[in-house]
Design a protein around this motif. Structure first.
Motif, PDB file in Angstrom:
ATOM      1  N   PHE A 105       0.852  -1.190   0.000  1.00  0.00           N
ATOM      2  CA  PHE A 105       0.000   0.000   0.000  1.00  0.00           C
ATOM      3  C   PHE A 105       0.891   1.244   0.000  1.00  0.00           C
ATOM      4  O   PHE A 105       0.993   1.970   0.981  1.00  0.00           O
ATOM      5  N   SER A 106       1.481   1.490  -1.124  1.00  0.00           N
ATOM      6  CA  SER A 106       2.539   2.500  -1.217  1.00  0.00           C
ATOM      7  C   SER A 106       2.034   3.926  -1.072  1.00  0.00           C
ATOM      8  O   SER A 106       2.817   4.838  -0.791  1.00  0.00           O
ATOM      9  N   SER A 107       0.714   4.148  -1.261  1.00  0.00           N
ATOM     10  CA  SER A 107       0.173   5.504  -1.179  1.00  0.00           C
ATOM     11  C   SER A 107      -0.427   5.826   0.184  1.00  0.00           C
ATOM     12  O   SER A 107      -0.940   6.931   0.390  1.00  0.00           O
ATOM     13  N   LEU A 108      -0.382   4.874   1.098  1.00  0.00           N
ATOM     14  CA  LEU A 108      -1.067   5.036   2.376  1.00  0.00           C
ATOM     15  C   LEU A 108      -0.494   6.215   3.165  1.00  0.00           C
ATOM     16  O   LEU A 108       0.711   6.311   3.399  1.00  0.00           O
ATOM     17  N   ARG A 109      -1.412   7.114   3.583  1.00  0.00           N
ATOM     18  CA  ARG A 109      -1.029   8.268   4.401  1.00  0.00           C
ATOM     19  C   ARG A 109      -1.545   8.156   5.827  1.00  0.00           C
ATOM     20  O   ARG A 109      -0.927   8.676   6.749  1.00  0.00           O
ATOM     21  N   SER A 110      -2.705   7.511   6.015  1.00  0.00           N
ATOM     22  CA  SER A 110      -3.302   7.383   7.348  1.00  0.00           C
ATOM     23  C   SER A 110      -3.736   5.941   7.559  1.00  0.00           C
ATOM     24  O   SER A 110      -4.501   5.405   6.752  1.00  0.00           O
ATOM     25  N   LEU A 111      -3.283   5.327   8.649  1.00  0.00           N
ATOM     26  CA  LEU A 111      -3.649   3.954   8.973  1.00  0.00           C
ATOM     27  C   LEU A 111      -4.107   3.909  10.425  1.00  0.00           C
ATOM     28  O   LEU A 111      -3.316   4.148  11.345  1.00  0.00           O
ATOM     29  N   TYR A 112      -5.396   3.608  10.629  1.00  0.00           N
ATOM     30  CA  TYR A 112      -5.983   3.547  11.960  1.00  0.00           C
ATOM     31  C   TYR A 112      -6.529   2.142  12.203  1.00  0.00           C
ATOM     32  O   TYR A 112      -7.515   1.729  11.599  1.00  0.00           O
ATOM     33  N   LEU A 113      -5.871   1.396  13.091  1.00  0.00           N
ATOM     34  CA  LEU A 113      -6.267   0.030  13.423  1.00  0.00           C
ATOM     35  C   LEU A 113      -6.521  -0.125  14.921  1.00  0.00           C
ATOM     36  O   LEU A 113      -6.634  -1.248  15.416  1.00  0.00           O
ATOM     37  N   GLY A 114      -6.626   0.960  15.654  1.00  0.00           N
ATOM     38  CA  GLY A 114      -6.738   0.908  17.105  1.00  0.00           C
ATOM     39  C   GLY A 114      -8.051   0.305  17.581  1.00  0.00           C
ATOM     40  O   GLY A 114      -9.041   0.230  16.865  1.00  0.00           O
ATOM     41  N   TYR A 115      -8.036  -0.151  18.839  1.00  0.00           N
ATOM     42  CA  TYR A 115      -9.225  -0.657  19.521  1.00  0.00           C
ATOM     43  C   TYR A 115      -9.865  -1.828  18.771  1.00  0.00           C
ATOM     44  O   TYR A 115     -11.042  -1.839  18.464  1.00  0.00           O
ATOM     45  N   ASN A 116      -9.027  -2.807  18.436  1.00  0.00           N
ATOM     46  CA  ASN A 116      -9.484  -4.078  17.900  1.00  0.00           C
ATOM     47  C   ASN A 116      -8.917  -5.186  18.782  1.00  0.00           C
ATOM     48  O   ASN A 116      -8.609  -4.960  19.950  1.00  0.00           O
ATOM     49  N   GLN A 117      -8.775  -6.377  18.232  1.00  0.00           N
ATOM     50  CA  GLN A 117      -8.236  -7.508  18.987  1.00  0.00           C
ATOM     51  C   GLN A 117      -7.038  -8.103  18.244  1.00  0.00           C
ATOM     52  O   GLN A 117      -6.858  -9.315  18.187  1.00  0.00           O
ATOM     53  N   LEU A 118      -6.242  -7.236  17.671  1.00  0.00           N
ATOM     54  CA  LEU A 118      -5.083  -7.672  16.902  1.00  0.00           C
ATOM     55  C   LEU A 118      -3.995  -8.177  17.837  1.00  0.00           C
ATOM     56  O   LEU A 118      -3.815  -7.663  18.942  1.00  0.00           O
TER      57      LEU A 118
END
Length: 934
Positions: A346-359
Motif C-alpha cells: 500500500f505505497s500511497s497510504l497516508r493514514s492507517l488507523y487500526l486501534g481498539y481491535n483484537q489484533l
C-alpha cells in the motif's frame, strides 16, 4: 448633479454604472451592524471597487456580492455583520449572478423577494444560524440557479422543501446540512426535470426519519450524483438499502454517524467509481464483504466504530486492488482479529488507523517502508514485542504515532535520530524506561505527548522542557519520575494541559505558565504553599488537581481570575485557614474536593453563587457553624454533598430537601442536633428509577485564542461502605446513600424516608433516635446497607424488613428493640452482632428463644430445640460421608500397600493402558496428517 464613476470596457470603452444598484448597496450597509468595519470601503463613488463587490466589465452591473465572515488576527471572534435581517431591497440587484452572505450572522426570515434575482447562478447563505425560512417556494423562480448552499439555516418549518428543489432545473450543487429539515410527508417519486442534473448533495446533520421519507426522493438522482453526504442523521437506521447499487456515478459517499444496522451489503461492489466511502460510527456487524475488492479507485475507506469482525489479513487482501490509490484506511473500534500483515504494497497510504481491535502478534518491520505515511494508530490491541529503528526507518513524513495500550517495548540505540518530526506521540503503557528516551529530544514540533505508565524511573532531563515550544498537552503520569519542577512561567505560549500525577516529584510548586488549561500534580510529594498558582493569570484554566501531596498554608486569593475553572481538587493535603470568600467567583465550577485538610470556620456564603456545583466534598476538616440553608436553595444541581467529620452544629434545615438531584448525602460525625426532616422524600433522584448514568464523565472545553481543547474527567467520591471508605468512580452513579450517623439527632425516624425506593445505603447509627422502625421499611428493595445501631429505638423489627433480598449488611444493635426477629432467609443469615444489645429481642440467629416457641399443640410451631436436633442430624450426615470416604479409599490403597503381587499387577495394568493410548494417538494423528496433505 450626481457624478457616477463608470466601469471601463475593453479598449477604453466605458459604460454607465447602475446608480440604482449603488444606492441599494448603501441602504444595505445602513441596515447592518458592522462592528469590525468590514464595509468601511463602501464610501467611494465606484462601488465596483468596494470590498466584496464585483461588477461585469461589459455591463457595469453587479454580478457578485461576497460578504463572508472571517477570523481576525487581533480578536478571538468571527468578524461579522450581525443581528439584522437580510434587507429586502437586495432583490433590486436583478442582474447579480453570485450572492454569498455566508457566516455573516444575519437573523430573522429570508425575504421572499430574493426570488426576483432570476439571473442568480449561485446563492450561499451557509452558517447564518439565526436565519429561518417557512417555505422555499420563492426558489422556484431562480431557474438559472446551479449552486445553492443553505447549510445551518433553519428550515424546520419548510415542509414542502423537496417540491421547491425539484423546480430548479439547473441545480448541480445542493447543501442542506444542519437545516433541521422536516420529514417528507409525500415524497416525490417523479424524476427531477433538470438539464444539469444534481451532482453534489449534502443532507447531513438533520436528525429526521430519513428511512421512510428521504430514500424515495433521494433515489431520483441515482445516475447523476457524484457526492452524497447523509452523515449524522440520528434516525437513519435499519439496513443499507439495495437501491444504492444504482448510484454508479458516486465518487464520494458518507453515511457515517447514524444507526445503520446489519452487515455491509455487496452493493458497494457496483460503485466502481467510488474514491471515498465512510460508514463509520454505525452499528454494522459481520465480516467486510468480498465485493469491496472491486473498488480499485478507492482513496479513503472509513469503517471505524462499528462491530465488524473477521481477520485483518483477509480484509487487507480485499483491498489489494486499491493498493496503489488507497491513502486513508480507518478500521479502528471494531472486533478485527489476527496479526498485522505486510503492508508495504500500500505505497500511497497516508493514514492507517487500526486501534481498539483484537489484533495480536508483533508489528511487522515492513511498516517502515510506507514512505508516505503521516498517521499511524494501533492503540489498544494485544500487540507485543519490540519496536526497533527498522519499524520507523523510512517514515520521514510521519506526524502522528499512537501505539498506546499494547505490550510493546521500545528498543532504540542511544544515538538514534528519527527521520520524522512528530506532531502527536502517544505511548501509554509502552515500555520506554527506565530512562527518558533520548531520541525524544530531536522532536521540535511536538504538540501532544503522552508517555504515561511507561516504566520511566528517572529525573526529568533539562532538555525535556525545551520540547515544549509548540506543545499543548503532555502527560507523564503513573511513572516513578523523581526530581522537582523548574520555573515554567516562560516555557509555553499556548493553551496547555500538564499531567505529572502519580510520580515522586517533590519540592515546592514553582511559577507556572499563564496559559494553563489543565494542571494535574496529584499523588506526588509536593510541599509548601501554592501562592505561585497566581501566576496562572488567565481565564482558561478549567481543571486543577493538587490532591494527595503535602501542600500547606492558607489558600491564595487569586480565584477570581479563573472564570472557567470547572474541577478543583485539593484533598488530602495540609491546607489551613478559612475557605476563601473569593471561591464564589468560580461560577463555572462543578466539582469541589477539599477533604482531609485543616480548614476552619463557616462555609462562605459566596459559594451560593456557584450554581453549577454538582459535587461538594469537605469531609475531614474542622469546619463549624450551621449547615447553611442556601445549599438547598441555591445549588439545584448538587448530586454529592459530603460534610462528614467536621464540627457542624445545629439542626438539619428543611431547605436541604430542595436538592432533588442529590444521590449521596453524608453529614455524619458532626454535632448536629434536632430531628431528621420529614421532607427527605423530596430527594427525587433517590425515589425514581430512570437515571442510567453510571459514571459522571465531564467533557470540559477550554479555549485560548483560536485554539480549542477538550478534557475528559470522570468524577469520583469516597463513600463509607460496610465500615470502610471505598472510592467509587466508574460506578458512582449507582451509589445512592444517606449517612447521618454519629451526631446528636433526636426524635423518630420519619416514615417518609421509606419513599426513597432507590436508596442503597442508609445509616442513622450513633444518635439519640427514639420510636419504632417504620413498618414500611420493606419498600426499600434496593437497600444493601442498613445501620440503625446505638440509638433508643423501641418496638418490634418490622416483618417487611425480611422482604429486602438485597440486604447484605444490617446493624440494629444496642437499641431497645423487642419481640421476635421476623422469619426470613435474609434476617436469619446475619451474625448475632447485628442484633445484640437489645435485651428483649429473641429468635434466631440469637440464642435466646421467644416465649411460646415450645407451646404444645400448635401445629407447625417453631421450636428452637428442633433447630438443635436438625444441627445434630446434619453433623451425623457429614460424619457418615467422612467415614465412607475413609473406608473406600483405604480399602483399595491399603490393600495395594500390603499385598506386593496385587500392587505389581495393578501398576502393570496402568502401564499397558498408557502404552495403548500412546500408540493409538500416534496412529490416528498420522492418518489425519496424510488426509490433510492429500
Amino acid at each position: 448633479m450626481l457624478v457616477v464613476v463608470c466601469a471601463k470596457v475593453g479598449l477604453g470603452t466605458t459604460v454607465g454604472c447602475v446608480e440604482r444598484e449603488r444606492q441599494a448597496l448603501l441602504r444595505f450597509k445602513r441596515g447592518l451592524v458592522d462592528d469590525y468595519g468590514i464595509l468601511s470601503s463602501w464610501d467611494t463613488r465606484d462601488y465596483c471597487q468596494w470590498r466584496g463587490v464585483r461588477c461585469s466589465n461589459q455591463s457595469g452591473h453587479i454580478i457578485l456580492l461576497h460578504l463572508p465572515a472571517h477570523w481576525s488576527e487581533n480578536t478571538d471572534d468571527f468578524q461579522s455583520l450581525r443581528g439584522r435581517p437580510i434587507p429586502p431591497f437586495l432583490a433590486s440587484l436583478t442582474k447579480i449572478q453570485h450572492l454569498s452572505l455566508s457566516n455573516a450572522n444575519f437573523s430573522g426570515r429570508l425575504p421572499s423577494q430574493l426570488g426576483n434575482l432570476s439571473n442568480l447562478l449561485s446563492l450561499d447563505l451557509n452558517l447564518n444560524f439565526n436565519l429561518h425560512f417557512e417555505n422555499l417556494e420563492w426558489l422556484s423562480h431562480l431557474t438559472s440557479l446551479r449552486h445553492l448552499d443553505l447549510n445551518s439555516v433553519d428550515l424546520s418549518k419548510a415542509i414542502h422543501w423537496s417540491q421547491a428543489i425539484n423546480k430548479l432545473p439547473s441545480l448541480i450543487h445542493l447543501n442542506l446540512g444542519s437545516c433541521g429539515l422536516p420529514p417528507l410527508t409525500t415524497p416525490s417519486l417523479s424524476p427531477v426535470n433538470s438539464s444539469a442534473p444534481l451532482a453534489f448533495l449534502d443532507l447531513s446533520s438533520n436528525d429526521f426519519d430519513l428511512t421512510s421519507s428521504i430514500y424515495p426522493w433521494l433515489f431520483n438522482f441515482t445516475t447523476t450524483l457524484v457526492h452524497l453526504d447523509l452523515s449524522s442523521n440520528g434516525d437513519l437506521n435499519g439496513s443499507i438499502p439495495d437501491a444504492f447499487r444504482n448510484m454508479i456515478s458516486l465518487a464520494d459517499l458518507d453515511i457515517s454517524w447514524n444507526q445503520l444496522q446489519g452487515s455491509i451489503p455487496d452493493i458497494f461492489g457496483n460503485m466502481a467509481s467510488l474514491e471515498r466511502l465512510d460508514l463509520s460510527e454505525n452499528k454494522l456487524e459481520g465480516e467486510i464483504p468480498k465485493s469491496l475488492s472491486n473498488l480499485c479507485r478507492l482513496q479513503e475507506l472509513d469503517l471505524g466504530i462499528n462491530n465488524l469482525s473477521g481477520q485483518l489479513p483477509q480484509v487487507l487482501d480485499l483491498l489489494a486492488c486499491a493498493n496503489d490509490t488507497l491513502e486513508i484506511l480507518v478500521l479502528s473500534y471494531n472486533q478485527l482479529r489476527g496479526s498485522i500483515p505486510d503492508l508495504s504494497g500500500f505505497s500511497s497510504l497516508r493514514s492507517l488507523y487500526l486501534g481498539y481491535n483484537q489484533l495480536n502478534g508483533t508489528l511487522p518491520t515492513s511498516i517502515g517502508h510506507l514512505t508516505k505515511l503521516l498517521e499511524l494508530d494501533i492503540t489498544s490491541n494485544k500487540l507485543q514485542g519490540n519496536i526497533s529503528e527498522a519499524h520507523l526507518l523510512h517514515l520521514s513524513e510521519l506526524e502522528i504515532l499512537h501505539l498506546s495500550s499494547n505490550s510493546l517495548t521500545f528498543n532504540m540505540s542511544f544515538e538514534w535520530v528519527p527521520p520524522f518530526q512528530l506532531d502527536s506521540l502517544e505511548l501509554t503503557s509502552c515500555k520506554l524506561g527506565p530512562r527518558f528516551p533520548c531520541w525524544l529530544r530531536t522532536q521540535k514540533k511536538l504538540r501532544y505527548l503522552d508517555m504515561s505508565t511507561s516504566n520511566i524511573s528517572d529525573v526529568i532531563p533539562h532538555w525535556f522542557w525545551n520540547l515544549t515550544s509548540r506543545i499543548y498537552t503532555f502527560n507523564i503520569s503513573n511513572n516513578q519520575i523523581t526530581g522537582t519542577l523548574p520555573n515554567l512561567s516562560s516555557k509555553f505560549d499556548q493553551p496547555l494541559y500538564i499531567d505529572t500525577s502519580s510520580n515522586y516529584l517533590e519540592g515546592s510548586i514553582s511559577d507556572l505558565p499563564s496559559v494553563l488549561g489543565r494542571l494535574d500534580l496529584s499523588n506526588n510529594k509536593f510541599s509548601g504553599s501554592i501562592a505561585s498558582l497566581c501566576t496562572v493569570a488567565n481565564t482558561y484554566l478549567v481543571y486543577l488537581d493538587l490532591s494527595n501531596n503535602s501542600l500547606s498554608g492558607e489558600l491564595p486569593n487569586c480565584w477570581p481570575q479563573w472564570k472557567s475553572l470547572t474541577v478543583l481538587n485539593l484533598e488530602n493535603n495540609q491546607f489551613s485557614g478559612n475557605i476563601p470568600k473569593s471561591f464564589g467567583s468560580l461560577q463555572s465550577i462543578q466539582t469541589l474536593h477539599l477533604r482531609n485538610n485543616n480548614f476552619i470556620g463557616e462555609l462562605p456564603s459566596s459559594l451560593k453563587k456557584c450554581k453549577s456545583l454538582s459535587f461538594i466534598d469537605l469531609a475531614k476538616n474542622r469546619l463549624s457553624g450551621k449547615i447553611p440553608p442556601w445549599i438547598g436553595g441555591n445549588l439545584p444541581n448538587l448530586m454529592v454533598l459530603n460534610l462528614q467529620s467536621n464540627k457542624f452544629s445545629g439542626s438539619i434545615c428543611s431547605e436541604l430537601c430542595q436538592l432533588k438531584k442529590i444521590q449521596i448525602l453524608d453529614l455524619s460525625s458532626n454535632n448536629l442536633s434536632g430531628t431528621i426532616p420529614r421532607c427527605l422524600s423530596n430527594f427525587t433522584a433517590m425515589t425514581k428509577k430512570g437515571n442510567l448514568t453510571i459514571a459522571y464523565n465531564y467533557f470540559l472545553n477550554y479555549k485560548f485564542g483560536a485554539t480549542y481543547g477538550l478534557i475528559s474527567y470522570v468524577d469520583r467520591e469516597l463513600v463509607k461502605w460496610k465500615g470502610r471508605e471505598l472510592e467509587y468512580k466508574n460506578t458512582l452513579g449507582l451509589v445512592k446513600s444517606i449517612d447521618l450517623s454519629s451526631n446528636k439527632l433526636i426524635g423518630e425516624i420519619p416514615k417518609e424516608v421509606t419513599d426513597l425506593l432507590e436508596l442503597v445505603s442508609l445509616n442513622f447509627s450513633i444518635n439519640n433516635l427514639t420510636g419504632s422502625i417504620p413498618t414500611t421499611i420493606g419498600q426499600l428493595t434496593s437497600l444493601d446497607i442498613l445501620d440503625l445501631s446505638q440509638n433508643q429505638l423501641i418496638g418490634e423489627i418490622p416483618a417487611s424488613l425480611s422482604e429486602i433480598d438485597r440486604l447484605s449488611t444490617l446493624n440494629l444493635s444496642n437499641n431497645n428493640l423487642s419481640g421476635k426477629i421476623p422469619r426470613g432467609t435474609q434476617l436469619q443469615s446475619f451474625d448475632t452482632s447485628s442484633y445484640e444489645g437489645n435485651p428483649t429481642l429473641c429468635g434466631p440467629p440469637l440464642l435466646k428463644k421467644c416465649p411460646g416457641d415450645k407451646a404444645k399443640g400448635a401445629p407447625n410451631a417453631y421450636s428452637y430445640e428442633d433447630d438443635i436436633q436438625q444441627n445434630g442430624n446434619d453433623m451425623w450426615f457429614y460424619v457418615s460421608i467422612a467415614l465412607g470416604f475413609i473406608v473406600g479409599f483405604w480399602g483399595v490403597c491399603g490393600t495395594l500397600l500390603l499385598n506386593n503381587s496385587w500392587r505389581y499387577a495393578y501398576f502393570r495394568f496402568l502401564n499397558k493402558i498408557k502404552d495403548w493410548l500412546n500408540v493409538t494417538t500416534t496412529i490416528n494423528m498420522a492418518r489425519l496428517w496424510r488426509t490433510l496433505q492429500s
